[in-house]
Write a protein that holds these residues in place. Structure first.
Motif, short mmCIF file in Angstrom:
data_model
loop_
_atom_site.label_atom_id
_atom_site.label_comp_id
_atom_site.label_asym_id
_atom_site.label_seq_id
_atom_site.Cartn_x
_atom_site.Cartn_y
_atom_site.Cartn_z
N THR A 1 18.76 8.46 -36.23
CA THR A 1 17.40 8.99 -36.12
C THR A 1 16.72 8.46 -34.88
OG1 THR A 1 17.26 9.14 -38.53
CG2 THR A 1 15.20 9.24 -37.32
N TYR A 2 16.92 7.18 -34.59
CA TYR A 2 16.36 6.59 -33.36
C TYR A 2 16.93 7.30 -32.13
CZ TYR A 2 15.53 3.35 -29.54
OH TYR A 2 15.16 2.81 -28.34
N ALA A 3 18.24 7.50 -32.11
CA ALA A 3 18.87 8.14 -30.96
C ALA A 3 18.37 9.56 -30.77
CB ALA A 3 20.39 8.12 -31.13
N GLU B 1 14.15 11.30 -15.94
CA GLU B 1 14.40 12.42 -15.02
C GLU B 1 15.82 12.95 -15.14
OE1 GLU B 1 11.92 13.76 -13.30
OE2 GLU B 1 10.62 12.26 -14.23
N SER B 2 16.57 12.43 -16.08
CA SER B 2 17.97 12.83 -16.27
C SER B 2 18.07 14.25 -16.82
CB SER B 2 18.63 11.83 -17.22
OG SER B 2 19.76 12.36 -17.83
N PHE B 3 19.23 14.85 -16.63
CA PHE B 3 19.49 16.20 -17.18
C PHE B 3 19.41 16.20 -18.70
CE2 PHE B 3 23.57 14.17 -17.51
CZ PHE B 3 24.12 14.69 -18.66
N VAL B 4 19.55 15.05 -19.32
CA VAL B 4 19.52 14.95 -20.78
C VAL B 4 18.17 15.42 -21.32
CG1 VAL B 4 19.57 13.32 -22.69
CG2 VAL B 4 21.23 13.13 -20.85
N HIS B 5 17.10 15.18 -20.58
CA HIS B 5 15.77 15.53 -21.06
C HIS B 5 15.31 16.92 -20.61
CE1 HIS B 5 14.96 11.65 -22.82
NE2 HIS B 5 15.44 11.08 -21.74
N LYS B 6 16.15 17.62 -19.91
CA LYS B 6 15.80 18.99 -19.49
C LYS B 6 16.16 19.93 -20.61
CE LYS B 6 15.07 17.61 -15.21
NZ LYS B 6 13.99 16.71 -15.11
N SER B 7 15.21 20.74 -21.04
CA SER B 7 15.52 21.66 -22.14
C SER B 7 15.83 23.05 -21.68
CB SER B 7 14.41 21.73 -23.15
OG SER B 7 13.16 21.49 -22.67
N ARG C 1 14.62 4.31 -21.68
CA ARG C 1 14.23 5.72 -21.76
C ARG C 1 13.51 6.16 -20.49
NH1 ARG C 1 13.00 3.89 -26.87
NH2 ARG C 1 10.76 3.91 -26.44
N GLY C 2 12.71 5.27 -19.91
CA GLY C 2 12.04 5.57 -18.65
C GLY C 2 13.03 5.74 -17.51
N MET C 3 14.09 4.96 -17.52
CA MET C 3 15.11 5.07 -16.47
C MET C 3 15.85 6.40 -16.55
SD MET C 3 16.46 1.07 -16.54
CE MET C 3 18.13 1.55 -16.45
N THR C 4 15.94 6.96 -17.74
CA THR C 4 16.65 8.23 -17.90
C THR C 4 15.70 9.42 -18.04
OG1 THR C 4 16.76 7.99 -20.31
CG2 THR C 4 18.60 7.08 -19.03
N PHE D 1 17.34 -2.67 -27.79
CA PHE D 1 16.52 -1.48 -27.65
C PHE D 1 15.09 -1.70 -28.15
CE2 PHE D 1 20.77 0.25 -27.39
CZ PHE D 1 20.63 1.09 -26.29
N TRP D 2 14.90 -2.66 -29.04
CA TRP D 2 13.55 -2.98 -29.49
C TRP D 2 12.73 -3.51 -28.32
CZ3 TRP D 2 9.87 -2.23 -32.81
CH2 TRP D 2 8.83 -3.15 -32.93
N PHE D 3 13.34 -4.38 -27.51
CA PHE D 3 12.62 -4.99 -26.39
C PHE D 3 12.63 -4.12 -25.14
CE2 PHE D 3 13.50 -8.80 -28.96
CZ PHE D 3 12.22 -9.29 -29.05
N TRP D 4 13.77 -3.49 -24.83
CA TRP D 4 13.90 -2.79 -23.56
C TRP D 4 14.15 -1.29 -23.71
CZ3 TRP D 4 16.71 -7.56 -24.02
CH2 TRP D 4 16.06 -8.62 -23.39
N GLY D 5 14.00 -0.74 -24.90
CA GLY D 5 14.25 0.68 -25.13
C GLY D 5 13.33 1.58 -24.32
N LYS D 6 12.07 1.21 -24.24
CA LYS D 6 11.12 2.03 -23.47
C LYS D 6 11.52 2.06 -22.01
CE LYS D 6 6.21 2.82 -22.87
NZ LYS D 6 4.87 2.43 -23.26
N LYS D 7 11.96 0.92 -21.50
CA LYS D 7 12.41 0.85 -20.10
C LYS D 7 13.67 1.70 -19.91
CE LYS D 7 13.67 -2.27 -16.42
NZ LYS D 7 13.52 -3.59 -15.87
#
Length: 135
Positions: free
Chosen positions: A54-56, A129-135, A124-127, A116-122
């Protein structure tokens, strides 16, 4: 918040693993092994993968299908490994080594959630602009 929710389930899974492994080796009554051990140990099959998946999916919605394929392959591979090797190893060494090794590996992978609790936001921010987030 989903990653923090894994902590009690990891602790319950650890207790279930120890009760099952030690109970089998020391010939405890079946009620303790089945009711406490198996019930608590079942957490590794039900709650932990559900929370992690669910987190992923919340983090990477556009690739939900690929995530579920990967999660399913990993769960099936883990199940195959347990069914193929656990019995043979238990016959040779007793129940404690294989069951507690399984517990240690699940705990290790679950504790990756701390990263991911500490650095998950970072991450996600690094990715972002990745193609993964393009719908």
């Amino acid at each position: 918040m989903r990653l923090v929710a894994m902590a009690p389930y990891v602790l319950v899974m650890i207790v279930g693993s120890v009760v099952t492994a030690v109970g089998y080796d020391r010939h405890w009554p079946w009620q303790a092994i089945v009711v406490v051990g198996y019930s608590f140990l079942g957490i590794q099959v039900a709650a932990l993968p559900s929370i992690a998946s669910t987190y992923a999916i919340d983090s990477y919605k556009p690739v939900t299908g690929s995530l579920f394929v990967t999660i399913t392959v990993n769960k099936n591979l883990w199940g195959y490994g347990v069914s193929k090797f656990l019995t043979v190893w238990a016959e040779k060494s007793g129940f404690r080594p294989p069951i507690l090794m399984n517990m240690a590996l699940i705990t290790l992978f679950s504790c990756c959630g701390i990263i991911f609790w500490f650095w998950g936001k970072k991450f996600r921010g690094m990715t972002a602009e990745s193609f993964v987030h393009k719908s």
